[in-house]
Design an enzyme around this catalytic site. Structure first.
Site, PDB file in Angstrom:
ATOM      1  N   CYS A  12       0.823  -1.213   0.000  1.00 54.42           N
ATOM      2  CA  CYS A  12       0.000   0.000   0.000  1.00 54.42           C
ATOM      3  C   CYS A  12       0.862   1.270   0.000  1.00 54.42           C
ATOM      4  CB  CYS A  12      -0.991  -0.062   1.160  1.00 54.42           C
ATOM      5  SG  CYS A  12      -2.412   0.987   0.833  1.00 54.42           S
ATOM      6  N   GLU A  38      -0.697  -8.236   4.890  1.00 52.25           N
ATOM      7  CA  GLU A  38      -0.189  -8.469   6.252  1.00 52.25           C
ATOM      8  C   GLU A  38      -1.297  -8.463   7.302  1.00 52.25           C
ATOM      9  OE1 GLU A  38       0.325  -5.814   4.426  1.00 52.25           O
ATOM     10  OE2 GLU A  38       0.212  -3.967   5.591  1.00 52.25           O
ATOM     11  N   HIS A  43      -3.162  -4.653   1.537  1.00 57.01           N
ATOM     12  CA  HIS A  43      -2.424  -5.147   2.705  1.00 57.01           C
ATOM     13  C   HIS A  43      -2.618  -6.659   2.828  1.00 57.01           C
ATOM     14  CE1 HIS A  43      -1.813  -1.139   4.542  1.00 57.01           C
ATOM     15  NE2 HIS A  43      -2.974  -0.864   4.001  1.00 57.01           N
TER      16      HIS A  43
HETATM   17  N1  GLN Z   1      -3.309   6.381   0.994  1.00 54.16           N
HETATM   18  C1  GLN Z   1      -2.102   6.150   1.727  1.00 54.16           C
HETATM   19  C2  GLN Z   1      -0.952   6.940   1.109  1.00 54.16           C
HETATM   20  O1  GLN Z   1      -1.134   7.639   0.203  1.00 54.16           O
HETATM   21  C3  GLN Z   1      -1.785   4.671   1.738  1.00 54.16           C
HETATM   22  C4  GLN Z   1      -2.758   3.956   2.650  1.00 54.16           C
HETATM   23  C5  GLN Z   1      -2.320   2.645   3.178  1.00 54.16           C
HETATM   24  O2  GLN Z   1      -1.133   2.311   3.271  1.00 54.16           O
HETATM   25  N2  GLN Z   1      -3.310   1.890   3.591  1.00 54.16           N
HETATM   26  O3  GLN Z   1       0.136   6.862   1.543  1.00 54.16           O
END
Ligand code: GLN
Length: 252
Positions: free
Chosen positions: A135, A232, A230
């Protein structure tokens, strides 16, 4: 395939194991660590078959300035793999790989600059240190961010040849869980999307390891694997394992 189930959060609702409010706190918390309570994580190695001894003797680093690095620690614990929290350049020594967790990529990059980690980390990955990002980790690894400009600049490591659009799978309250087929695993993995980035462009040598709704959500370039979601969370260990198997035999 349609979207997975969604959780709407109402004011006053008691925290539940899958309450993404808790996760929001976790993902936006800065260097001061908060607990991981309220999030169901891999409990033991029961579901995760141990890896070969050669992999178990490696130490994997977790960028631990911000985000859900604690969830990744639990995954590696379940796989029987040693980890080290990375908060300064000296923590990068003799690592077999580095994990960039989910969180908030803008905060992560600022903290990396503040703790003099940005350049050493970029250098080590460019020299071949394997990396795994989830992410915000995908965003931080990516070369380009759609919409980033001189007015709203965002520094990334720029080591993964793709362009990402932040928050493109919806806002926090539109977080959802689903399953994503991974052909290399011959199975589907549990995937949690929280303000997830969309991979809008990728260079030829960036392979798609998994797609969801026709869009690449797990990619690999050499020893770098990155997921829009994610894995994890919810006890999923197989993508970490896939990455580890790809770096097996590398000497730190
Ligand atoms: N939207 C977040 C970002 O731009 C990422 C979100 C996440 O890791 N769940 O960094």
């Amino acid at each position: 395939m349609g979207r997975g189930s969604r959780w709407a959060l109402s004011v006053g609702e008691a925290p539940k194991p899958r309450n993404f409010c808790n996760l929001a706190v976790l993902l936006t918390t800065s260097i001061r660590l908060r607990t991981l309570s309220g999030i169901r994580l891999p409990e033991s190695g029961a579901r995760a078959a141990k890896l070969p001894l050669s992999v178990n003797s490696l130490t994997i680093g977790l960028l631990a300035l911000q985000g859900d690095f604690g969830a990744h620690v639990k995954v590696f614990d379940a796989l029987g793999v040693k980890t080290r929290l990375v908060r300064s350049p000296k923590d990068l020594e003799s690592l077999a790989g580095i994990v960039i967790p989910g969180g908030e990529s803008t905060v992560m990059s600022r903290l990396c600059e503040r703790y003099d980690l940005l350049e050493p980390l970029r250098e080590r990955i460019n020299e071949g240190l394997p990396a795994f990002g989830t992410c915000a980790g995908l965003i931080f690894l990516a070369k380009n961010i759609e919409g980033a400009s001189l007015t709203f600049p965002q520094t990334t490591l720029g080591v993964l040849d793709c362009t990402v659009a932040r928050n493109a799978y919806g806002a926090q309250r539109e977080s959802f869980q689903t399953s994503v087929e991974v052909p290399e695993l011959n199975d589907a993995v549990r995937a949690t999307f929280i303000r997830a980035p969309r991979i809008v462009a990728q260079d030829e040598d960036v392979e798609t390891l998994a797609s969801w709704n026709g869009e690449a959500v797990v990619v690999r370039q050499n020893k770098i694997v990155a997921c829009a979601f994610h894995p994890e969370i919810e006890g999923e260990t197989r993508l970490h394992r896939l990455w580890l198997e790809g770096i097996e035999g590398d000497t730190p």
